[in-house]
Design an enzyme around this catalytic site. Structure first.
Site, short mmCIF file in Angstrom:
data_model
loop_
_atom_site.label_atom_id
_atom_site.label_comp_id
_atom_site.label_asym_id
_atom_site.label_seq_id
_atom_site.Cartn_x
_atom_site.Cartn_y
_atom_site.Cartn_z
CB SER A 36 41.58 -51.01 95.99
OG SER A 36 40.22 -51.39 95.93
CB SER A 38 37.13 -51.09 98.65
OG SER A 38 36.80 -51.88 97.53
CE LYS A 99 33.46 -50.12 95.93
NZ LYS A 99 34.62 -49.99 96.82
CB SER A 188 34.56 -49.12 100.86
OG SER A 188 33.82 -49.38 99.68
#
Length: 242
Positions: A36, A38, A99, A188
């Site tokens: 993804s 993010s 993250k 995100s």
């Protein structure tokens, strides 16, 4: 007799190779891929990473299938603010997420008009050239370099300062937990969404993303070798992650 011995030797060699691979994957480095956007611009869809499993010590999530053989966390080393980490999503303890750690235990985190505050101090950001998405070369996205309190610098994207997660309540990071955010701030789902990700338990850390070893633009799967010459992002091979 010779043939039988040859087969047995081959089987032993395969078993040893599997055990060595499992050992490396469990205790040293594990490969992950980015599905993804993010973490754009730091990580792109189609990036493949080596994640250091020993950076923060080991928990059950260091083991294959999350086998509950390690209580809590052993040989623990505290993550640093700014580390890009892979962790198990707290709500199911199964899904891998990635993250950047911006909040440590006890920190107070808040977003105000798109700006990050840590312990009531505004985090510095500096406007740089716009980011141009690979798939949309006519689009420009506002890009900044953000400097965390420990001096760690990284790029972030902000499409606006009035998005859904650009104004938040204050979060107080509990003991034994961390606060993670995506570098693509307006795209995100991260610790700002308590019901979606929330605070990251220490036990759920899988490792630190250290090396980007392979990357494709999405037109070729990892096994489609014949397509690699046209799909590989050559400027992203074997690059450190900051």
């Amino acid at each position: 007799m010779s043939k039988s011995g040859g087969i047995g030797e081959t089987i032993r060699t395969v078993v040893y190779a599997i055990l060595i691979a499992l050992g490396i994957r469990t205790f040293a480095y594990e490969p992950f891929n980015i599905p993804s956007g993010s973490m754009i611009p730091t990580l792109l869809v189609g990036d493949y990473l080596f994640v250091s499993k020993f950076s923060y010590g080991y928990s059950r999530y260091s083991l294959p299938f999350g086998l509950p053989l390690i209580p809590g966390r052993i040989l623990f080393t505290e993550p640093e603010r700014g580390d890009v980490v892979v962790f198990k999503l707290p709500r199911d303890n199964e899904t891998d997420y990635i993250k950047r750690i911006v909040g440590l235990p006890g920190d107070r985190i808040r977003m105000v008009d798109g700006r990050l505050y840590i312990n009531n101090e505004l985090v510095k950001r500096e406007r740089i050239e716009d980011f141009v998405p690979e798939e949309a070369p006519n689009v420009r996205v506002t890009q900044f370099i953000e400097t965390l309190p420990n001096g760690r610098r990284h790029r972030i994207l902000e499409r606006s300062d009035n998005g859904m997660l650009d104004n938040t309540p204050e979060y107080v990071v509990p003991a034994g937990h961390y606060f993670g955010m995506g570098d693509n701030r307006d795209d995100s789902v991260d610790s700002r969404v308590l019901a979606g990700v929330g605070y990251i338990p220490r036990e759920n850390l899988v490792g630190r993303a250290d090396v980007l070893f392979f990357s494709t633009n999405g037109t070729a799967a990892l096994w489609e070798i014949w397509k690699w010459p046209f799909a590989i992002r050559y400027d992203r091979l074997f690059d450190g992650i900051r």
